[in-house]
Design an enzyme around this catalytic site. Structure first.
Site, PDB file in Angstrom:
ATOM      1  N   SER A 325       0.838  -1.108  -0.065  1.00 51.40           N
ATOM      2  CA  SER A 325      -0.025  -0.012  -0.059  1.00 51.40           C
ATOM      3  C   SER A 325       0.904   1.246  -0.096  1.00 51.40           C
ATOM      4  O   SER A 325       0.542   2.318  -0.814  1.00 51.40           O
ATOM      5  CB  SER A 325      -1.073   0.055   1.174  1.00 51.40           C
ATOM      6  OG  SER A 325      -1.583   1.301   1.109  1.00 51.40           O
ATOM      7  N   TRP A 328       2.441   1.402  -3.435  1.00 49.65           N
ATOM      8  CA  TRP A 328       1.309   2.015  -4.432  1.00 49.65           C
ATOM      9  C   TRP A 328       1.051   3.430  -4.438  1.00 49.65           C
ATOM     10  O   TRP A 328       0.703   4.315  -5.253  1.00 49.65           O
ATOM     11  CB  TRP A 328       0.132   1.107  -3.968  1.00 49.65           C
ATOM     12  CG  TRP A 328      -1.125   1.537  -5.114  1.00 49.65           C
ATOM     13  CD1 TRP A 328      -1.299   0.969  -6.136  1.00 49.65           C
ATOM     14  CD2 TRP A 328      -2.255   2.570  -4.626  1.00 49.65           C
ATOM     15  NE1 TRP A 328      -2.532   1.726  -6.567  1.00 49.65           N
ATOM     16  CE2 TRP A 328      -3.164   2.633  -5.867  1.00 49.65           C
ATOM     17  CE3 TRP A 328      -2.557   3.486  -3.653  1.00 49.65           C
ATOM     18  CZ2 TRP A 328      -4.244   3.458  -5.807  1.00 49.65           C
ATOM     19  CZ3 TRP A 328      -3.487   4.345  -3.524  1.00 49.65           C
ATOM     20  CH2 TRP A 328      -4.275   4.288  -4.954  1.00 49.65           C
ATOM     21  N   HIS A 329       1.112   4.088  -3.074  1.00 49.54           N
ATOM     22  CA  HIS A 329       0.938   5.419  -2.985  1.00 49.54           C
ATOM     23  C   HIS A 329       1.854   6.485  -3.589  1.00 49.54           C
ATOM     24  O   HIS A 329       1.540   7.543  -3.943  1.00 49.54           O
ATOM     25  CB  HIS A 329       0.719   5.988  -1.432  1.00 49.54           C
ATOM     26  CG  HIS A 329      -0.844   5.595  -1.079  1.00 49.54           C
ATOM     27  ND1 HIS A 329      -1.211   4.337  -0.412  1.00 49.54           N
ATOM     28  CD2 HIS A 329      -1.976   6.171  -1.116  1.00 49.54           C
ATOM     29  CE1 HIS A 329      -2.355   4.269  -0.118  1.00 49.54           C
ATOM     30  NE2 HIS A 329      -2.872   5.528  -0.471  1.00 49.54           N
ATOM     31  N   GLY A 330       3.080   5.990  -3.654  1.00 51.59           N
ATOM     32  CA  GLY A 330       4.009   6.839  -4.421  1.00 51.59           C
ATOM     33  C   GLY A 330       5.444   6.243  -4.285  1.00 51.59           C
ATOM     34  O   GLY A 330       5.671   5.401  -3.614  1.00 51.59           O
ATOM     35  N   PHE A 488      -1.268  10.126  -6.776  1.00 51.94           N
ATOM     36  CA  PHE A 488      -1.019   8.981  -6.724  1.00 51.94           C
ATOM     37  C   PHE A 488      -1.694   7.931  -7.792  1.00 51.94           C
ATOM     38  O   PHE A 488      -1.431   6.949  -7.614  1.00 51.94           O
ATOM     39  CB  PHE A 488      -1.484   8.454  -5.337  1.00 51.94           C
ATOM     40  CG  PHE A 488      -1.013   9.461  -4.164  1.00 51.94           C
ATOM     41  CD1 PHE A 488       0.281   9.818  -3.996  1.00 51.94           C
ATOM     42  CD2 PHE A 488      -1.962  10.163  -3.551  1.00 51.94           C
ATOM     43  CE1 PHE A 488       0.686  10.620  -3.194  1.00 51.94           C
ATOM     44  CE2 PHE A 488      -1.651  11.027  -2.476  1.00 51.94           C
ATOM     45  CZ  PHE A 488      -0.259  11.217  -2.402  1.00 51.94           C
TER      46      PHE A 488
END
Length: 488
Positions: A325, A328-330, A488
């Site tokens: 996670s 995935w966000h950055g 994002f």
């Protein structure tokens, strides 16, 4: 194109609504194609090159879906089952596309740092929403592989991926939520109550973004522009204000998406349920970005064994979900650390729950989330550590005027003049304090937009309230920013 823009409110969406409702009386396919066309316009408005990438992604993934379905048919007729290999190839194509646009430069930077090389960075422009529509299509392929999906034509699939309300920043929808509704287009009568309820949700969502999130955002940007100069109170306020900004920004977007969907007769799932009321981190993730948590649970946690293979494996799976996670966000170590922080606390809380130990405290959960968001917002881990350090070492002093000025909006300042509150030396801080306290009361004790919408009824009073909020947002549009999750 932004939901909170003049072109969307006064041109794009009225045309979209008019054409959709006229066409669906004549032919459902034409109405769907109309929505696809407007969705492509919506996405291409940001950058025409984004549009080419998304169309390529749709075509490739629909082709992979067809191969999976054909392989499923071949298996049933006695031929070799190739579904697993096709799914693996499909997921790999999606992840490689995401890696190239989102993580390639980050990967090269770290290779250069570790091995002292000098590979050139590509400075790749990140296509908006690529994380969202990539995960949505991976979920679609996985469901097709598991046999959970009936036949889907290209028009429905293209609309499923490109549907503009949730295209850029979610919610991440699934086929069983959207395709049955698309098949009903042209069969249902116009729902006046649903349309009005959708308008209600859209306007409140826009108010959350324009009137609340962007006000906090000005103060946050001022604070992060001078982290080394922040006093202790400044640092605390900047940390708190970003926590509030992010929630009202992202949930405001999702509310607007849900409202737009309802006005088109389409139900989009909720993505937030008062997350800052959570009593622990597990509760928080049941309330925050609900559809992303659902995606990771269904496509990562359960396939890895979930909690079926012992406690050690369960905790490892949970930690991996939060690590992914964060990634995935950055593309940054600060996002990875943010994911690790949540993963560690989530595992500890799960362990405590299994042993019937007390693990619920709203204040402590909110405090942890605040601290974790510092790493999420900061440009680097170093900047995040510096801001947290300033909370302890910054010294006690009145807040910076640049932070307080973000709340001294003309419409409020005029009221203060009428009440003669501007005569005091501390007057510049009054609006900041009042605004923040009101918002905190809303967050912890008020109903969220979806709860309000459930009990909402059209009346003269509600129409006036929505009209006032709408006009207030419209006259404030010139100073708004893009939604945070576009990054994002």
């Amino acid at each position: 194109m932004l939901f909170n823009s003049y072109i969307f409110i006064f041109l794009f969406f009225p045309l979209c609504l008019l054409g959709f409702y006229l066409l669906k009386k004549v032919n459902a396919v034409s109405a769907k194609i109309w929505l696809i066309g407007f969705s492509l316009w919506f996405y291409g408005y940001f950058n025409i090159r984004y549009l080419c990438i998304m169309i390529f992604s749709i075509l490739v993934n629909f082709g992979i879906y067809q191969l999976i379905m054909h392989a499923d048919f071949a298996m049933k007729t006695g031929k070799i089952n190739k579904k697993k290999w096709i799914l693996t190839a499909g997921v790999s194509v999606n992840l490689l596309l995401l890696f190239y646009f989102k993580y390639f430069d980050f990967f090269v930077e770290n290779i250069n740092a570790v091995f002292k090389t000098s590979f050139a960075l590509q400075n790749i422009l990140l296509p908006l929403g690529i994380s969202f529509f990539t995960f949505q299509q991976i979920s679609f392929l996985a469901d097709a592989y598991r046999g959970e999906l009936k036949q889907c034509g290209f028009v429905d699939y293209a609309l499923f991926v490109s549907f503009f309300p949730q295209l850029i920043a979610g919610p991440i929808v699934t086929h069983d939520e959207m395709l049955p509704q698309f098949r009903e287009i042209g069969k249902k009568r116009f729902d006046e109550d649903g349309f009005c309820r959708g308008l209600f949700i859209f306007v409140l969502g826009m108010g959350k973004k324009v009137l609340i999130a962007d006000t906090f955002g000005i103060a946050v940007d001022s604070g992060y522009a001078a982290v080394a100069e922040l006093g202790s109170i400044d640092a605390v306020l900047v940390m708190l204000f970003y926590t509030l900004q992010l929630y009202f920004d992202f949930s405001g977007y999702c509310d607007m998406a849900i409202g737009i969907g309802k006005m088109l007769g389409i139900t989009i799932p909720i993505n937030f349920n008062s997350p800052y009321k959570a009593c622990n981190i597990i509760d928080f993730w049941k309330r925050w970005h609900i559809t992303l948590s659902r995606f990771f649970t269904k496509n990562i946690y359960i396939p890895l064994g979930g909690n079926r293979k012992g406690n050690v494996r369960m905790y490892a799976n949970l930690f991996l979900v939060f690590l992914l996670s964060g990634i995935w966000h950055g593309a940054g170590w600060n996002f990875i650390l943010w994911g690790v922080m949540h993963g560690v606390l989530y595992c500890i809380t799960r362990w405590m729950q299994k042993r019937k130990m007390k693990n619920g405290n709203v204040f402590l959960t909110f405090l942890f989330v605040n601290i974790a968001w510092v790493f999420f917002r900061s440009e680097s881990i170093g900047q995040a550590v510096l801001l947290l350090k300033r909370i302890v070492t910054g010294g006690i002093s009145v807040p910076m005027e640049a932070i307080a000025d973000a709340f001294n909006l003309d419409e409020f300042w005029y009221v203060m003049k009428v009440l003669h509150l501007t005569d005091f030396s501390f007057s510049k801080y009054i609006l900041m304090v009042v605004f923040t306290l009101v918002i905190l009361l809303m967050v912890f004790f008020g109903k969220n937009v979806q709860e309000l919408a459930q009990k909402w009824k059209l009346s003269a009073v509600s129409a006036v309230v929505i009209g006032v909020v709408f006009v207030w947002c419209v006259v404030s549009l010139s100073g708004v920013s893009t939604f945070l999750y576009f990054n994002f």
